[in-house]
Write a protein that holds these residues in place. Structure first.
Motif, PDB file in Angstrom:
ATOM      1  N   PRO A 115       0.815  -1.227   0.000  1.00 44.87           N
ATOM      2  CA  PRO A 115       0.000   0.000   0.000  1.00 44.87           C
ATOM      3  C   PRO A 115       0.845   1.272   0.000  1.00 44.87           C
ATOM      4  O   PRO A 115       0.532   2.238  -0.705  1.00 44.87           O
ATOM      5  CB  PRO A 115      -0.827  -0.131   1.283  1.00 44.87           C
ATOM      6  N   LYS A 116       1.912   1.290   0.784  1.00 45.76           N
ATOM      7  CA  LYS A 116       2.770   2.476   0.837  1.00 45.76           C
ATOM      8  C   LYS A 116       3.498   2.682  -0.493  1.00 45.76           C
ATOM      9  O   LYS A 116       3.636   3.819  -0.975  1.00 45.76           O
ATOM     10  CB  LYS A 116       3.775   2.357   1.982  1.00 45.76           C
ATOM     11  N   ALA A 117       3.975   1.581  -1.085  1.00 40.41           N
ATOM     12  CA  ALA A 117       4.643   1.686  -2.385  1.00 40.41           C
ATOM     13  C   ALA A 117       3.675   2.206  -3.435  1.00 40.41           C
ATOM     14  O   ALA A 117       4.045   3.029  -4.291  1.00 40.41           O
ATOM     15  CB  ALA A 117       5.200   0.322  -2.789  1.00 40.41           C
ATOM     16  N   LYS A 118       2.465   1.748  -3.366  1.00 41.02           N
ATOM     17  CA  LYS A 118       1.450   2.176  -4.330  1.00 41.02           C
ATOM     18  C   LYS A 118       1.157   3.664  -4.194  1.00 41.02           C
ATOM     19  O   LYS A 118       1.077   4.391  -5.195  1.00 41.02           O
ATOM     20  CB  LYS A 118       0.179   1.354  -4.117  1.00 41.02           C
ATOM     21  N   GLU A 119       0.982   4.137  -2.978  1.00 39.01           N
ATOM     22  CA  GLU A 119       0.699   5.556  -2.758  1.00 39.01           C
ATOM     23  C   GLU A 119       1.869   6.424  -3.206  1.00 39.01           C
ATOM     24  O   GLU A 119       1.681   7.512  -3.768  1.00 39.01           O
ATOM     25  CB  GLU A 119       0.392   5.810  -1.278  1.00 39.01           C
ATOM     26  N   THR A 120       3.098   5.959  -2.963  1.00 41.72           N
ATOM     27  CA  THR A 120       4.275   6.697  -3.406  1.00 41.72           C
ATOM     28  C   THR A 120       4.301   6.792  -4.930  1.00 41.72           C
ATOM     29  O   THR A 120       4.623   7.838  -5.503  1.00 41.72           O
ATOM     30  CB  THR A 120       5.555   6.014  -2.896  1.00 41.72           C
ATOM     31  N   ALA A 121       3.946   5.700  -5.594  1.00 43.45           N
ATOM     32  CA  ALA A 121       3.907   5.689  -7.054  1.00 43.45           C
ATOM     33  C   ALA A 121       2.819   6.626  -7.582  1.00 43.45           C
ATOM     34  O   ALA A 121       3.029   7.328  -8.584  1.00 43.45           O
ATOM     35  CB  ALA A 121       3.666   4.263  -7.548  1.00 43.45           C
ATOM     36  N   PHE A 122       1.665   6.647  -6.919  1.00 39.71           N
ATOM     37  CA  PHE A 122       0.603   7.565  -7.329  1.00 39.71           C
ATOM     38  C   PHE A 122       1.095   9.004  -7.340  1.00 39.71           C
ATOM     39  O   PHE A 122       0.808   9.779  -8.257  1.00 39.71           O
ATOM     40  CB  PHE A 122      -0.602   7.449  -6.396  1.00 39.71           C
ATOM     41  N   ALA A 123       1.840   9.379  -6.311  1.00 42.08           N
ATOM     42  CA  ALA A 123       2.359  10.745  -6.219  1.00 42.08           C
ATOM     43  C   ALA A 123       3.294  11.051  -7.383  1.00 42.08           C
ATOM     44  O   ALA A 123       3.300  12.171  -7.921  1.00 42.08           O
ATOM     45  CB  ALA A 123       3.081  10.937  -4.888  1.00 42.08           C
ATOM     46  N   MET A 124       4.096  10.072  -7.785  1.00 42.43           N
ATOM     47  CA  MET A 124       5.009  10.269  -8.903  1.00 42.43           C
ATOM     48  C   MET A 124       4.253  10.431 -10.209  1.00 42.43           C
ATOM     49  O   MET A 124       4.630  11.236 -11.072  1.00 42.43           O
ATOM     50  CB  MET A 124       5.987   9.095  -8.987  1.00 42.43           C
ATOM     51  N   ILE A 125       3.197   9.664 -10.362  1.00 43.29           N
ATOM     52  CA  ILE A 125       2.379   9.777 -11.574  1.00 43.29           C
ATOM     53  C   ILE A 125       1.746  11.166 -11.658  1.00 43.29           C
ATOM     54  O   ILE A 125       1.719  11.804 -12.727  1.00 43.29           O
ATOM     55  CB  ILE A 125       1.301   8.680 -11.597  1.00 43.29           C
ATOM     56  N   GLU A 126       1.246  11.644 -10.523  1.00 41.85           N
ATOM     57  CA  GLU A 126       0.668  12.983 -10.489  1.00 41.85           C
ATOM     58  C   GLU A 126       1.709  14.044 -10.816  1.00 41.85           C
ATOM     59  O   GLU A 126       1.385  15.129 -11.311  1.00 41.85           O
ATOM     60  CB  GLU A 126       0.064  13.252  -9.110  1.00 41.85           C
ATOM     61  N   ASN A 127       2.982  13.715 -10.587  1.00 40.22           N
ATOM     62  CA  ASN A 127       4.073  14.650 -10.865  1.00 40.22           C
ATOM     63  C   ASN A 127       4.676  14.435 -12.249  1.00 40.22           C
ATOM     64  O   ASN A 127       5.778  14.911 -12.529  1.00 40.22           O
ATOM     65  CB  ASN A 127       5.153  14.520  -9.787  1.00 40.22           C
ATOM     66  N   GLY A 128       3.971  13.703 -13.106  1.00 40.23           N
ATOM     67  CA  GLY A 128       4.363  13.604 -14.506  1.00 40.23           C
ATOM     68  C   GLY A 128       4.994  12.320 -14.976  1.00 40.23           C
ATOM     69  O   GLY A 128       5.284  12.177 -16.171  1.00 40.23           O
ATOM     70  N   ALA A 129       5.209  11.360 -14.099  1.00 37.91           N
ATOM     71  CA  ALA A 129       5.834  10.104 -14.532  1.00 37.91           C
ATOM     72  C   ALA A 129       4.871   9.302 -15.406  1.00 37.91           C
ATOM     73  O   ALA A 129       3.697   9.145 -15.077  1.00 37.91           O
ATOM     74  CB  ALA A 129       6.258   9.272 -13.331  1.00 37.91           C
ATOM     75  N   ASP A 130       5.367   8.793 -16.531  1.00 36.41           N
ATOM     76  CA  ASP A 130       4.545   7.901 -17.369  1.00 36.41           C
ATOM     77  C   ASP A 130       5.163   6.507 -17.434  1.00 36.41           C
ATOM     78  O   ASP A 130       4.737   5.661 -18.215  1.00 36.41           O
ATOM     79  CB  ASP A 130       4.363   8.480 -18.770  1.00 36.41           C
ATOM     80  N   MET A 131       6.185   6.274 -16.612  1.00 38.02           N
ATOM     81  CA  MET A 131       6.836   4.971 -16.513  1.00 38.02           C
ATOM     82  C   MET A 131       7.316   4.815 -15.078  1.00 38.02           C
ATOM     83  O   MET A 131       7.846   5.763 -14.493  1.00 38.02           O
ATOM     84  CB  MET A 131       8.026   4.899 -17.482  1.00 38.02           C
ATOM     85  N   LEU A 132       7.123   3.620 -14.498  1.00 35.47           N
ATOM     86  CA  LEU A 132       7.528   3.369 -13.118  1.00 35.47           C
ATOM     87  C   LEU A 132       8.508   2.209 -13.048  1.00 35.47           C
ATOM     88  O   LEU A 132       8.348   1.203 -13.753  1.00 35.47           O
ATOM     89  CB  LEU A 132       6.319   3.059 -12.233  1.00 35.47           C
ATOM     90  N   TYR A 133       9.486   2.343 -12.160  1.00 39.91           N
ATOM     91  CA  TYR A 133      10.410   1.255 -11.862  1.00 39.91           C
ATOM     92  C   TYR A 133       9.926   0.608 -10.575  1.00 39.91           C
ATOM     93  O   TYR A 133       9.972   1.205  -9.503  1.00 39.91           O
ATOM     94  CB  TYR A 133      11.826   1.808 -11.700  1.00 39.91           C
ATOM     95  N   ALA A 134       9.441  -0.624 -10.684  1.00 35.01           N
ATOM     96  CA  ALA A 134       8.784  -1.288  -9.554  1.00 35.01           C
ATOM     97  C   ALA A 134       9.758  -2.171  -8.797  1.00 35.01           C
ATOM     98  O   ALA A 134       9.742  -3.400  -8.921  1.00 35.01           O
ATOM     99  CB  ALA A 134       7.593  -2.107 -10.050  1.00 35.01           C
ATOM    100  N   GLU A 135      10.592  -1.538  -7.973  1.00 32.29           N
ATOM    101  CA  GLU A 135      11.512  -2.330  -7.140  1.00 32.29           C
ATOM    102  C   GLU A 135      10.761  -3.034  -6.027  1.00 32.29           C
ATOM    103  O   GLU A 135      11.214  -4.043  -5.509  1.00 32.29           O
ATOM    104  CB  GLU A 135      12.593  -1.401  -6.564  1.00 32.29           C
ATOM    105  N   ARG A 136       9.584  -2.518  -5.657  1.00 35.32           N
ATOM    106  CA  ARG A 136       8.746  -3.091  -4.594  1.00 35.32           C
ATOM    107  C   ARG A 136       7.369  -3.464  -5.128  1.00 35.32           C
ATOM    108  O   ARG A 136       6.874  -2.880  -6.088  1.00 35.32           O
ATOM    109  CB  ARG A 136       8.554  -2.083  -3.450  1.00 35.32           C
ATOM    110  N   PHE A 137       6.740  -4.435  -4.477  1.00 33.50           N
ATOM    111  CA  PHE A 137       5.347  -4.759  -4.766  1.00 33.50           C
ATOM    112  C   PHE A 137       4.460  -3.561  -4.466  1.00 33.50           C
ATOM    113  O   PHE A 137       4.676  -2.848  -3.482  1.00 33.50           O
ATOM    114  CB  PHE A 137       4.885  -5.939  -3.905  1.00 33.50           C
ATOM    115  N   GLY A 138       3.454  -3.357  -5.269  1.00 32.30           N
ATOM    116  CA  GLY A 138       2.525  -2.249  -5.092  1.00 32.30           C
ATOM    117  C   GLY A 138       2.672  -1.199  -6.169  1.00 32.30           C
ATOM    118  O   GLY A 138       1.702  -0.528  -6.526  1.00 32.30           O
TER     119      GLY A 138
END
Length: 343
Positions: free
Chosen positions: A209-232
């Protein structure tokens, strides 16, 4: 409470991986004195601080199950072992006659080494951020040096990102995570020298859940690609309709429209080398990290699967040439253990 389990010859979880003179010399060198008879499976125990489904640990678990299926070992494991409980579990397995104990001691380095010193006839092969200690000849270390495959996955990411903004979510900024992130970033810059990165660590090895929320924030900041070192992280990418790059295991089956590529870790070369050395009595303090290199068969880039035909040809050509060069030693991916930062 720590759960101790004996693994069946098929995993209960459907996932996912000398001469007499020589013997005398080994004994005098301070290594394990008694080779295991070739006909006898070696008694092996695994101790993990997270569930065996977690990416990193799952690769050790799968390799141990494969060795057991071959008849080379018998395998028992504990999962969800807290750092405070870890030394006790190590002692229990040593007292029970296990000849090889595998696991990860990143959060309990000093205590684990004290335990190993008390059981010189037991081989310990432990994931660690530190190097081997010659004064502790029965403890060898390893880490997942899969920077080769991470670099190649970065090439894919750099070619597929349209915004030139990639979000990277890690667990902790320790060397084994840092080096993968740096290699990934280097690969992405091969395709786009101006690409930018958002880097964040969630302070946990298993908190989807924490990894997912952190990723959401990055997407809102313009990321269109994520590096998923952690589940979520891939869950966030899937929900927002962007792409992700996996780490250690191939999760494309769970995210067929999201995970473009993954850098895979194969623990089999590491474990098989340790088993052979325990069997012939030559196990010593050593760094098994090199068994994770691509040229040793310890890492690979996952098949593109559903993304076949969707990755730019320039990226595919570079991946092919770099893969060949990495395997023949003419190209070396830099190992950078420093903490990565956002750009």
């Amino acid at each position: 409470m720590t759960k101790i389990k004996t693994a069946a010859r098929l995993s209960r979880r459907q996932f996912l991986t000398s001469t007499a003179a020589g013997a005398l010399a080994v004994a005098l060198a301070g290594v394990l004195p008694d080779p295991v008879l070739a006909a006898d499976p070696i008694k092996v125990a695994g101790i993990y601080t997270v569930p065996v489904e977690q990416q990193w640990v799952s690769r050790i678990h799968v390799a141990a199950l494969a060795a057991q299926e071959r008849g080379d070992i018998t395998y028992t494991f504990s999962e969800n072992t807290s750092n405070t409980d870890y030394p006790r579990v190590m002692r229990e397995y040593a007292e029970q006659g296990h000849k090889l104990i595998i696991g990860e001691i990143f959060g309990v380095e000093a205590e684990a080494r004290e335990v190993a010193a008390d059981y010189p006839d037991v081989a310990f092969l432990m994931g660690s951020s530190f190097k081997e200690d010659p004064s502790l000849p029965n403890l060898a270390v390893f880490d997942n040096y899969i920077q080769d495959a991470s670099y190649l996955s970065g090439i894919v990411a750099g070619a597929m990102s349209e915004s030139g903004n990639i979000g990277m979510v890690g667990g902790f900024p320790i060397p084994e995570v840092n080096r993968l992130m740096h290699a990934f970033m280097a690969g992405a810059r091969e395709m786009n020298p101006d690409i930018t990165f958002q880097v964040s660590f969630i302070g946990s090895w298993f908190d989807p859940p924490k990894a997912k929320e952190t990723a959401f924030a990055m997407i809102e900041n313009g990321a269109d690609m994520l590096y998923a070192e952690r589940f979520g992280v891939s869950d966030a990418a899937k929900e927002k309709g962007i792409l992700a790059i996996g780490n250690v295991i191939d999760t494309q089956g769970d995210y067929p429209d999201t995970v473009v590529a993954s850098a895979l870790w194969h623990f089999e070369p590491t474990l098989d080398a340790a088993i052979a050395k325990v069997r012939d009595g030559s196990f010593v303090a050593a760094d098994y990290g090199t068994y994770s290199f691509m040229k040793e068969g310890g890492a690979s880039l996952a098949p593109f699967g559903t993304f076949e035909g969707k990755i730019p040809q320039a990226a595919l050509d570079l991946i092919a040439s770099r893969t060949a060069a990495i395997k023949d030693g003419s190209y070396v991916v830099e190992i950078n253990d420093a903490e990565p930062t956002s750009s």
